[in-house]
Scaffold this active site. Structure first.
Site, PDB file in Angstrom:
ATOM      1  N   LYS A   1      18.061  31.435  -1.290  1.00  0.00           N
ATOM      2  CA  LYS A   1      17.631  30.707  -2.474  1.00  0.00           C
ATOM      3  C   LYS A   1      16.693  31.562  -3.317  1.00  0.00           C
ATOM      4  CE  LYS A   1      18.133  26.026  -0.675  1.00  0.00           C
ATOM      5  NZ  LYS A   1      17.470  24.733  -0.401  1.00  0.00           N
TER       6      LYS A   1
ATOM      7  N   HIS B   1      13.230  30.121   4.912  1.00  0.00           N
ATOM      8  CA  HIS B   1      12.453  29.003   4.384  1.00  0.00           C
ATOM      9  C   HIS B   1      11.195  29.518   3.691  1.00  0.00           C
ATOM     10  CE1 HIS B   1      14.240  25.974   7.500  1.00  0.00           C
ATOM     11  NE2 HIS B   1      14.998  26.102   6.428  1.00  0.00           N
TER      12      HIS B   1
ATOM     13  N   HIS C   1      26.848  22.525   7.667  1.00  0.00           N
ATOM     14  CA  HIS C   1      25.416  22.847   7.713  1.00  0.00           C
ATOM     15  C   HIS C   1      24.817  22.550   9.087  1.00  0.00           C
ATOM     16  CE1 HIS C   1      22.115  24.245   5.247  1.00  0.00           C
ATOM     17  NE2 HIS C   1      21.336  23.291   5.716  1.00  0.00           N
TER      18      HIS C   1
ATOM     19  N   ARG D   1      23.228  29.566   5.390  1.00  0.00           N
ATOM     20  CA  ARG D   1      23.669  28.493   4.505  1.00  0.00           C
ATOM     21  C   ARG D   1      25.098  28.820   4.059  1.00  0.00           C
ATOM     22  NH1 ARG D   1      18.426  29.966   2.463  1.00  0.00           N
ATOM     23  NH2 ARG D   1      16.866  28.301   2.732  1.00  0.00           N
TER      24      ARG D   1
ATOM     25  N   ARG E   1      23.961  25.568  11.117  1.00  0.00           N
ATOM     26  CA  ARG E   1      22.646  26.169  10.826  1.00  0.00           C
ATOM     27  C   ARG E   1      21.547  25.394  11.547  1.00  0.00           C
ATOM     28  NH1 ARG E   1      19.516  29.038   6.857  1.00  0.00           N
ATOM     29  NH2 ARG E   1      17.848  27.803   5.908  1.00  0.00           N
TER      30      ARG E   1
ATOM     31  N   TYR F   1      12.372  21.196  12.824  1.00  0.00           N
ATOM     32  CA  TYR F   1      13.205  21.482  13.990  1.00  0.00           C
ATOM     33  C   TYR F   1      12.450  21.320  15.302  1.00  0.00           C
ATOM     34  CZ  TYR F   1      16.611  23.243  10.668  1.00  0.00           C
ATOM     35  OH  TYR F   1      17.517  23.336   9.633  1.00  0.00           O
TER      36      TYR F   1
END
Length: 309
Positions: A177, A272, A246, A153, A249, A281
């Site tokens: 995150k 994730h 992005h 990211r 990614r 994806y």
């Protein structure tokens, strides 16, 4: 009974401090909430309203105006609602009002769009477009090579320090995150450009003092997210999918799955929390396959017909 605080100019900063110190929100989330609440507080006096008495319907009107004027999507609307819920919960705890008018607002259910990806040829074209003879161009080449090679990211690339790179193992330590750390591999091409950046470029960007930040701006300070977005957009050209960094990614993740990587491994590499986020994806992979069939089927049909002749 707590003593009610006043809705003065420091209200927003007190809210931000609470997000960081007490609620342990990530800096990224806290900054997003502060931005959304600031927009709301700026709107209140224009609408003739006060934070102490604004009601749910009036907040809904504000969000409608944001959607109309700023063209924010369902995801951004949901973030704004979360920020306002947290904000009114805070001022309620502090005694400014005894209810939370944002609590009953329902975030919109947005349709999940497939992530947009770039072909490997297009990615290579963008990366090769950097002026590696220029200090900042060399920095950008190293940075975008790493983002693409490791599926980072933008916020993760910004937060990297020099000590987070392990060249011997070809691994970078990344803070994602929720400030969660993970180890991600990077390839030989990324390693080559990173070494060049560290040897030829970064020493010339460092100003007075010392900094551990990996990627630096022209002022010698840690490069910002906006700086990365701006540099990538200028590099990839006006408009279109390729102007969003992005997508590097997204392209990384899609290539992993197309190459046979399993979902769990890709989930770990991308950081994730929910496997469902990674599963999107697989649909991209199918969509690309269908697009390829659509594009090449006429050629295959012509070849088959020619073979029978």
């Amino acid at each position: 009974m707590p003593v009610p605080m006043t809705a003065g100019p420091n209200l927003l900063e007190r809210f931000y401090s609470r997000l960081i110190a007490m609620e342990r929100r990530s800096p990224m989330t806290a900054q997003t909430y502060r931005f959304e609440v600031r927009r709301f507080l700026e709107w209140l006096p224009l609408a003739g309203l006060k934070v102490e008495t604004v009601e749910s319907l009036e907040i809904s009107r504000y969000l409608d105006e944001r959607r109309e004027k700023d063209r924010i999507d369902s995801r951004s609307t949901a973030k704004a609602i979360s920020a306002l819920r947290s904000f009114f919960r805070y001022i309620g705890d502090e005694g400014l009002r005894d209810d939370n008018p944002a609590a009953i607002l329902e975030p919109p259910r947005g349709s999940r769009h497939l992530p947009e990806v770039l072909s490997q040829k297009r990615v290579e074209s963008i990366l090769e477009g950097t002026d590696s003879d220029n200090l900042l161009g060399l920095r950008d080449r190293a940075m975008f090579e790493l983002i693409y090679s490791s599926g980072l990211r933008v916020s993760e690339a910004v937060a990297l320090n020099i000590r987070d790179l392990y060249f011997h193992e070809g691994i970078a330590r990344v803070r994602g995150k929720g400030n969660k750390e993970r180890l991600v591999p990077f390839g030989g091409e990324a390693a080559l450009w990173l070494r060049r950046y560290l040897e030829e470029c970064r020493p010339n960007l460092v100003k007075s003092g010392r900094t551990s930040a990996l990627f630096l701006g022209r002022t010698g300070k840690r490069l910002s997210r906006k700086g990365i977005w701006r540099n990538y957009a200028a590099l990839s050209g006006p408009g279109g999918t390729s102007t969003r960094v992005h997508t590097l990614r997204h392209s990384y993740a899609t290539e992993l799955l197309a190459g046979g990587a399993d979902l769990r491994s890709v989930q770990e590499l991308l950081g994730h929390v929910d496997l469902a986020t990674t599963q999107i994806y697989t649909h991209v992979d199918v969509a690309l396959l269908k697009e390829s069939l659509k594009r090449y089927r006429p050629k295959l049909r012509d070849l088959k017909t020619a073979g029978k002749a």
